[in-house]
Design a protein around this motif. Sequence first.
Motif, PDB file in Angstrom:
ATOM      1  N   HIS A 237       0.805  -1.167   0.088  1.00 34.46           N
ATOM      2  CA  HIS A 237      -0.033   0.020  -0.055  1.00 34.46           C
ATOM      3  C   HIS A 237       0.895   1.258   0.051  1.00 34.46           C
ATOM      4  O   HIS A 237       2.169   1.213   0.414  1.00 34.46           O
ATOM      5  CB  HIS A 237      -0.985  -0.100   1.258  1.00 34.46           C
ATOM      6  N   THR A 244      -3.949  12.408   2.466  1.00 37.94           N
ATOM      7  CA  THR A 244      -4.332  11.620   3.271  1.00 37.94           C
ATOM      8  C   THR A 244      -3.829  11.941   4.777  1.00 37.94           C
ATOM      9  O   THR A 244      -2.717  12.039   4.777  1.00 37.94           O
ATOM     10  CB  THR A 244      -4.201  10.357   2.911  1.00 37.94           C
ATOM     11  N   GLU A 248      -4.270   8.030  10.229  1.00 35.22           N
ATOM     12  CA  GLU A 248      -5.839   7.368  10.267  1.00 35.22           C
ATOM     13  C   GLU A 248      -5.718   6.286   9.209  1.00 35.22           C
ATOM     14  O   GLU A 248      -6.303   5.364   9.227  1.00 35.22           O
ATOM     15  CB  GLU A 248      -6.913   8.428   9.558  1.00 35.22           C
ATOM     16  N   GLU A 249      -5.086   6.446   8.196  1.00 32.93           N
ATOM     17  CA  GLU A 249      -4.993   5.405   6.979  1.00 32.93           C
ATOM     18  C   GLU A 249      -4.224   4.140   7.376  1.00 32.93           C
ATOM     19  O   GLU A 249      -4.453   3.125   7.095  1.00 32.93           O
ATOM     20  CB  GLU A 249      -4.411   6.165   5.819  1.00 32.93           C
ATOM     21  N   LEU A 251      -3.826   3.104  10.251  1.00 35.76           N
ATOM     22  CA  LEU A 251      -5.019   2.362  11.349  1.00 35.76           C
ATOM     23  C   LEU A 251      -6.021   1.648  10.543  1.00 35.76           C
ATOM     24  O   LEU A 251      -6.224   0.549  10.709  1.00 35.76           O
ATOM     25  CB  LEU A 251      -5.614   3.254  12.228  1.00 35.76           C
ATOM     26  N   ARG A 252      -6.435   2.467   9.437  1.00 34.52           N
ATOM     27  CA  ARG A 252      -7.501   1.525   8.664  1.00 34.52           C
ATOM     28  C   ARG A 252      -6.996   0.453   7.844  1.00 34.52           C
ATOM     29  O   ARG A 252      -7.481  -0.667   8.049  1.00 34.52           O
ATOM     30  CB  ARG A 252      -7.932   2.503   7.555  1.00 34.52           C
ATOM     31  N   LEU A 253      -5.770   0.340   7.412  1.00 32.08           N
ATOM     32  CA  LEU A 253      -5.066  -0.625   6.630  1.00 32.08           C
ATOM     33  C   LEU A 253      -4.455  -1.783   7.843  1.00 32.08           C
ATOM     34  O   LEU A 253      -4.369  -2.995   7.233  1.00 32.08           O
ATOM     35  CB  LEU A 253      -3.755  -0.001   6.047  1.00 32.08           C
ATOM     36  N   THR A 254      -4.377  -1.460   9.002  1.00 36.07           N
ATOM     37  CA  THR A 254      -4.020  -2.434   9.789  1.00 36.07           C
ATOM     38  C   THR A 254      -5.302  -2.647  10.971  1.00 36.07           C
ATOM     39  O   THR A 254      -4.829  -3.078  12.221  1.00 36.07           O
ATOM     40  CB  THR A 254      -2.820  -2.070  10.950  1.00 36.07           C
ATOM     41  N   GLU A 255      -6.392  -2.645  10.510  1.00 41.22           N
ATOM     42  CA  GLU A 255      -7.748  -3.015  11.301  1.00 41.22           C
ATOM     43  C   GLU A 255      -7.873  -2.357  12.612  1.00 41.22           C
ATOM     44  O   GLU A 255      -7.991  -2.865  13.527  1.00 41.22           O
ATOM     45  CB  GLU A 255      -7.757  -4.593  11.669  1.00 41.22           C
ATOM     46  N   GLY A 256      -7.270  -1.070  12.720  1.00 43.37           N
ATOM     47  CA  GLY A 256      -7.463  -0.265  14.015  1.00 43.37           C
ATOM     48  C   GLY A 256      -6.281  -0.185  14.632  1.00 43.37           C
ATOM     49  O   GLY A 256      -6.071   0.500  15.962  1.00 43.37           O
ATOM     50  N   LYS A 280       1.332   0.840  16.649  1.00 45.26           N
ATOM     51  CA  LYS A 280       0.454   0.013  17.788  1.00 45.26           C
ATOM     52  C   LYS A 280       0.751  -0.113  18.909  1.00 45.26           C
ATOM     53  O   LYS A 280       2.160   0.544  19.256  1.00 45.26           O
ATOM     54  CB  LYS A 280       0.228  -1.530  17.343  1.00 45.26           C
TER      55      LYS A 280
END
Length: 368
Positions: A237, A244, A248-249, A251-256, A280
């Motif tokens: 990715h 962007t 936030e992006e 976190l979205r790509l790593t399921e939060g 994380k």
Amino acid sequence: MAKTNDIAAAGAAADVPETMRGAVLYGPDDIRVVERPVPAPGPGEVLVRVAMCGTCGTDLKILGGHFPQTPPFGEYIPGHEWTGTVAALGENVDEFQVGDKVCIEAHAGCGSCDNCLVGRYTACLNYANPSKGHRATGMTMNGGFAEYAVHNAKALYRMPDSVSFEDAVLITTAGTGLYGLDVAGGYVAGQSVVVFGPGPVGLMTVQLCKQMAARQVILVGTRPSRLEVGKRLGADHVINARETDVAEEVLRLTEGEGADLSIEASGGTDCPQQAIEGTKRGGKILLVAFYPGQVTLDLSAAIRKDITMYTSRGEGGNNVKRAVAMASEGKLRGAELVTHRFPLEDITEAFRVVRERDGDPMKVVLIP
């Protein structure tokens, strides 16, 4: 021209001339290609006929006179990302033969201080002290913007024919990424990794993480052309930081959860904070870039998240040897990053292109 007596006496030698062309720094932003004597290798050293030498951001600092512990103006030949062919061997060198294709580590530590003994020779406690045996090509001693350069045999690596000089000029860069990964624990298999900065270090590190079986590699940058190169080299990715919200992006790509490891290779002053926000809880941040000034970041946020932060300088820990092995197996692609080639005589123009980013340069090389 005939070989010099000094070089002939140093050991086995190819036909080496008495003089060479070298780019000497005479003052800030004053670099001139002039004739200089070809240096003779001392004990434990090798004379290399330089095939090409890369440029980087550190060279811009050197060119501007803002890099510490360099040799005096009027004597100093920069260049620390070079490759070539062995031309002569110094006393006691039997690891190489004349004609071998070689690449380098920029740093050769003293070999006896506490840091060198554990492989941290880029942080040698005798840094810039040649009497103690320390050498940093193109930084504390003459380097590769010349037809010939002397290098310590312990920081030199033989290359197979399958590795081109264009590949080899990025080997030290790959060693920088590998050393950083080594310092940060070494294992990224199954993990989510974010790499900030699609420059040469970042793009070589993307490849390394993919070869080390990272679950996904996310590349962050600001130039679409660089991000496209990252995709081609294996990034799963890419995030354009101008378009962007990076954290936030991620976190979205790593399921939060955030990234297991964030690698800051850009030198952008806002990127360390973005790394904290996108890593994380219990994760790691690796800082390998240099910055134009002081960086402001929320350390309390890193502490609350129990993030471990690492730094590494250059290509220590024998990681260039590992990079050579990976390139030999076709697992690292360096030549694709070489976008501009200039003859040595055009070094001023080459640095203008680097400084002004004229033509979107990735890796600019000088060819003696």
